[in-house]
Design a protein around this motif. Structure first.
Motif, PDB file in Angstrom:
ATOM      1  N   LEU A 179       0.735  -1.100   0.150  1.00 31.05           N
ATOM      2  CA  LEU A 179       0.201   0.083  -0.127  1.00 31.05           C
ATOM      3  C   LEU A 179       0.737   1.254   0.025  1.00 31.05           C
ATOM      4  O   LEU A 179       0.509   2.188  -0.711  1.00 31.05           O
TER       5      LEU A 179
ATOM      6  N   ASP B  89      -6.435   4.835  -3.017  1.00 29.28           N
ATOM      7  CA  ASP B  89      -6.148   3.571  -2.031  1.00 29.28           C
ATOM      8  C   ASP B  89      -6.652   4.190  -0.655  1.00 29.28           C
ATOM      9  O   ASP B  89      -6.679   3.363   0.580  1.00 29.28           O
TER      10      ASP B  89
ATOM     11  N   ARG C  21      -8.750   0.937   0.553  1.00 32.85           N
ATOM     12  CA  ARG C  21      -8.014  -0.389   0.952  1.00 32.85           C
ATOM     13  C   ARG C  21      -7.212   0.077   2.251  1.00 32.85           C
ATOM     14  O   ARG C  21      -7.006  -0.940   3.290  1.00 32.85           O
TER      15      ARG C  21
END
Length: 371
Positions: free
Chosen positions: A215, A227, A230
């Motif tokens: 990430l 992102d 996530r």
């Protein structure tokens, strides 16, 4: 009790016969807790064995194991998987388990803890498993948690497992090869279970670290990515691991530093080693949580910066388009006498002025980084 209620109106279970200890503590009126359900055909007793001088004895029925262990000067290890209230209550009557600990073991969902009941000890450990996934998404399950409860007495150790992972069959086999450790008594089993749980924490933390690194790379990549979802999901999953690891330090510290009747002094160093590993995992998980928070803030800042850049581009192009719009608006007014209205080269001149001004504005915005 209300003013109109009499003892005869209350449930008979509220007044157990004299001398009888209630199996469960009284709970408020409301929806009952759900009892765990095993798979069809699965036995509650996973394994039952008596150990004398570190050696496993001949097979024995679970109902006769404790008497045989006491008679031979050994201890019995009884492994259970998601017992129902009735099943564990029957076992508790034979082993003298405390009703409060029995209820916790049946309904699970407890935080890691260590409790003393007379000469017995009850310990709850959270287990964790890393859920493999091809790609981390905003709904991915990363950490799956379960529980292992351990009843520890002078001549018995009972393990109660909840969850589809962290089986103890392989652990029992490995421990049976270490006779010197088993000779230390039932507390050796508690140590082995705690050590296995913490080792699994180490594995899960290492796997989660790889997700965090992935990430981090995605957030700081040159390309524009989204992102946030996530990152938030991984942070939530990491919280489950943190809740399993952080509270475990205090129970292990008690076993390593305080006098416990069913834990010999020779076992303290073993529990101290497990405590050190647990502290290391706790620090690792805390570091991952802080890193995720920093990455999340960086992702939000990067998204805000990208939005600002888009707004600057839109504003720059709006400023360029405003020039021909203003000129066309002026010459679109219906007046007879306007500058250069009848001039032959008026139209080309206006177009030239529009182009020149737009080019100058574009170069200025480009030089200032707006385009």
């Amino acid at each position: 009790m209300t003013g109109t209620e009499t003892p005869a109106d209350r449930s008979p279970a509220a007044f157990p016969p004299p001398g009888m200890v209630p199996t469960l503590r009284p709970r408020p009126v409301g929806a009952p807790k759900s009892t765990p359900a095993r798979r069809a055909g699965q036995d509650v007793v996973v394994d039952c064995a008596v150990y004398v001088d570190g050696r496993r004895q001949a097979p024995v029925a679970a109902e006769d194991a404790l008497e045989k262990a006491i008679a031979q000067g050994g201890f019995v290890w009884l492994g259970l998987y998601e017992p129902t209230e009735e099943e564990l209550t029957a076992i508790s009557d034979r082993y003298g388990l405390h009703p409060l600990a029995v209820e916790d073991a049946v309904y699970a969902h407890q935080r890691p803890k260590l409790e003393h009941y007379d000469e017995a000890v009850f310990m709850v450990l959270k287990t964790a498993r890393y859920v493999e996934h091809e790609q981390l998404t905003a709904t991915s399950e990363v950490v799956d948690t379960g529980e292992v409860m351990v009843f520890l007495g002078p001549n018995y150790v009972i393990t109660v497992r909840h969850g589809e992972h962290t089986g103890l069959t392989d652990l029992r086999a490995r421990l049976e090869e270490q006779r010197d450790l088993l000779c230390l008594g039932p507390s050796a089993v508690l140590y082995a279970v705690a050590d296995l749980v913490v080792d699994r924490f180490v594995e899960v933390a290492g796997a989660v670290t790889e997700d965090v690194d992935e990430l981090e790379t995605s957030v700081f990549s040159p390309g524009r990515t989204d992102d946030i979802g996530r990152l938030y999901q991984l942070k939530r999953e990491l919280m489950s691991l943190r809740k399993a690891v952080s509270p475990l330090e205090a129970p292990l510290q008690k076993l390593a530093e305080r006098q416990v009747d069913v834990v010999p002094d020779a076992m303290r160093s073993y529990f101290r080693d497990v405590q050190d590993h647990a502290i290391r995992v706790r620090d690792q998980v805390s570091g991952l949580d802080e890193l995720l928070s920093s990455i999340l803030q960086a992702s939000l800042a990067r998204t805000t910066l990208a939005d600002n850049e888009d707004m600057r581009k839109i504003s720059a192009y709006a400023g360029i388009i405003a020039v021909p719009t203003a000129i066309a608006g002026i010459y679109g007014m219906n007046f007879r006498y306007m500058p250069e209205l009848e001039w032959r080269y008026g139209y080309p001149l206006v177009l030239a002025v529009v182009v020149i001004v737009c080019v100058l504005l574009y170069r200025s915005f480009k030089r200032n980084g707006w385009l």
